[in-house]
Design an enzyme around this catalytic site. Structure first.
Site, PDB file in Angstrom:
ATOM      1  N   ASP A   1       0.833  -1.200   0.000  1.00  0.00           N
ATOM      2  CA  ASP A   1       0.000   0.000   0.000  1.00  0.00           C
ATOM      3  C   ASP A   1       0.874   1.258   0.000  1.00  0.00           C
ATOM      4  O   ASP A   1       0.517   2.272  -0.608  1.00  0.00           O
ATOM      5  CB  ASP A   1      -0.912   0.010   1.231  1.00  0.00           C
ATOM      6  CG  ASP A   1      -2.007  -1.049   1.137  1.00  0.00           C
ATOM      7  OD1 ASP A   1      -2.237  -1.568   0.021  1.00  0.00           O
ATOM      8  OD2 ASP A   1      -2.621  -1.359   2.163  1.00  0.00           O
TER       9      ASP A   1
ATOM     10  N   LYS B   1       4.987  15.595  23.440  1.00  0.00           N
ATOM     11  CA  LYS B   1       4.481  16.824  24.061  1.00  0.00           C
ATOM     12  C   LYS B   1       3.039  17.035  23.622  1.00  0.00           C
ATOM     13  O   LYS B   1       2.718  16.874  22.448  1.00  0.00           O
ATOM     14  CB  LYS B   1       5.317  18.036  23.635  1.00  0.00           C
ATOM     15  CG  LYS B   1       6.686  18.108  24.280  1.00  0.00           C
ATOM     16  CD  LYS B   1       6.629  18.728  25.677  1.00  0.00           C
ATOM     17  CE  LYS B   1       8.026  18.775  26.317  1.00  0.00           C
ATOM     18  NZ  LYS B   1       7.989  18.989  27.758  1.00  0.00           N
TER      19      LYS B   1
END
Lengths: 246, 246, 246, 246
Positions: free
Chosen positions: B49, B123
């Site tokens: 893919d 983060k």
């Protein structure tokens, strides 16, 4: 023009009557929904989403519904006891409506969902799911929910399904408590035919109507949609309200 | 008719050439996809893919693609090294194709998804999501995936999204690792405009192209769909393959 | 007795000083945490959970910490700018403390969690997980979080982990965005040794310290717990606060 | 020494008898478990996990159980029809056993879990959850599962709970189909007292015993553990088997 007022509680009934009178619209009162509601030009529902779902259980040909929310979440309603006077007047005057498709099985209609549950609570049932005749899953679970996009905020929501755009016609297939390491909700085009094969189960439409089922349950789009007065900010309201479900 | 063969590995290249020769179709070879691929009548992709997604990154106007899967899952491919000869011949002879819409942002196209991630791994970033200009969510997370229905089995799948019917045009919005007691994937009509507001992030298309973004990222349906040879049993194959992703 | 005050912002610093002076406790100020904090009898942290986690990164031998929450969630803190005067006085007078274990890897300590992430955002990494030397899982994902029970409300929470009793010593292993039909968080006894095998990744302790890792990352209970002043209603407060994370 | 053989099917009964005869152990046969099982030195269970759970429903003082799996998953069993001869001999000779705590409510014991379900399938019920007397959650759902760590692979698993180390004593609290934007499983120390307040519900122990409940259901650790012959590779086997539940 002739309206029907379906009310769960009568706290604001007089105020609703006054609005209709001020619009020169005759009306009849229903403390319980019935088939006769099909014969009115529109329906005012005083209650929660449950009241609207009970109305819809009674009718195939659906006049436009206007909902005044006296219940909890109120995703199907248009107004609150505080603001309905203005909103209802505006809605009837413009008479803009929108349709949402219903799904059907065993001669019953559902706007939100069909739930197929084991008769015996807490027992696993073996389920096979087919799409347009082709098997797509086989699992053991407490039940299966097949919902419309509108029902994405109903039982399918509880069972772990996504929140779906009310204007994206589709069915959402979600197992309830699947005994399985992995599973995913499936979202499919509403024009497909969903088959759920189970033994000795109960089929529940919109949490209202129950019927015993055994073997193949076929669910597909109905030609009898639900009709509502148009709601302008349906999408932001929807997403805002679902985050408040707690 | 002129075909392009894009190959990641050359193990079955000669066999592919022979099939095309037997059909009297001339061809060129590409070890790397390029813009030139737009000028061929169809493309044979030998790879997974990922190879097809890399091809699509290079082209706006998409000739029909035929995929031979030498990778892992192969949801976009049509055949295997074992059976491609027969399947490819049949596909080219009937030349039935189907389109799947792509989405676009910042001049880039994506068939599967755009992922918007913090530049600094691990983060939290503050994200606001809008639909057609109306805010629908605001949260802190590692990133946001906005996928097409085809991409429901890509990054959106990993992030917790549902499996969606490849023929149901929609976008799936899924946060990655949202710091939040509750969240739901959103599935919306593909004709809506999705806006994701972030600071100092990176936008990744189909895991291939990266571009820095800061502020508003608008994602909408592109007018340049991906085109594939038709696959008969796409739906049962899809559901069967996704269950095998482990 | 000698206290250290670590402050992220100085808004309430003078009020904190006055409380300590009223208790005849000398103190030093730290605008940044450092190793020296080990040498004090207790630490007052003015900031959020992040400030406390930064303090803990600097120290092995941990004096009791008292947190005044000027941040968001504040699960590790004891008081607010509104009520800290009374709570701090009471805490210092009774000096009841409690320990929460930390976990360690690569010479680093973590109270909440270690996150092991791909260096390249948005790329899958192959991960093998072992418990006490025996392989228990193998998957492709964006990263793996190995958290303590205290960290069940940190990164593990975002990644899909359960909320865990702060007094139930355990490690929680949660993949971030696993490309897989099914997955489950794993909750294991903290005395086990967790091994995560990855290639070319980064190990992040409590969102603060980063170190490159390649190959085997071993995570186990540290002999250096974090020490806090006792919090009476830690459990109801925890469950109430996590429901507010949105 | 006297053994009891409880068998669901008699296919391998003769082979089990022969093993015990070869060990000079007398035995009695039970086609249905009963209280009398308390009086034997150990129990051999021929069946699946369900057979062992049915045995445990009958006994408070639990002789060590050895399970031969003729069912599906077999997480509680020690051997298969293929290998039990050797494993059983070794187990009886070394006679190493291990205890797993049970939980209790309304005078009933459960090794896996208590499920508290609405009497009417598909209807939401209002639930309040308390830990050691302090309210920690309030929600609407189909039911609540309170499981032991051993039960983390039972009903709690289906309802969305984590997989828990069999040696980490805890309770896992998981709602079934909560109508709520967000929810998390809770994992708490087993020495806590869990209270679930509901109206007109049914309490099901290990999928076996049912009792009507109305009001407060208190669940706590029992002083009557389940006892099993030791299983060496319990942990890797557990994690490997749960991944195969599909």
């Amino acid at each position: 023009m002739k309206a029907a007022i379906v009310y769960k509680t009568d706290g604001i009934l007089n105020r609703v009557k006054k609005v209709l009178e001020s619009l020169n619209i005759s009306f009849e009162l229903f403390s319980e929904p019935s088939e006769e509601l099909e014969n009115y030009d529109f329906i005012v529902s005083i209650g929660g989403d449950g009241t609207i779902l009970r109305i819809l259980q009674k009718i195939k040909h659906c006049p436009p519904i206007f909902g005044i929310n006296t219940g909890r979440v109120g995703l199907l309603t248009h107004s609150t006891p505080e603001n309905f006077e203005e909103v209802l007047k505006k809605a009837v005057k413009s008479f803009e409506v929108e349709e949402f498709p219903r799904i059907t099985s065993h001669g019953i209609l559902a706007l939100n969902e069909f739930a197929i549950l084991n008769r015996q609570p807490g027992k696993l049932m073996d389920v096979t799911i087919k799409l347009d005749g082709a098997e797509v899953d086989r699992l053991r679970c407490d039940g299966i929910v097949v919902a419309t996009q509108i029902g994405s905020t109903g039982y399918a929501f509880s069972a772990g399904g996504p929140v779906v755009d009310p204007y994206l016609e589709c069915m959402i297939i979600v197992p309830i408590a699947p005994f399985r390491f992995g599973w995913k909700p499936f979202v499919v085009d509403m024009n497909r035919k969903v088959e759920v094969c189970v033994e000795n189960a109960v089929l529940i439409a919109d949490g209202q109507e129950n019927v015993g089922v055994d073997g193949k349950v076929v669910i597909s789009k109905s030609k009898h949609p639900a009709v509502f007065f148009k709601k302008d900010r349906r999408i932001p309201e929807l997403f805002s309200k679902v985050k408040g479900i707690c």
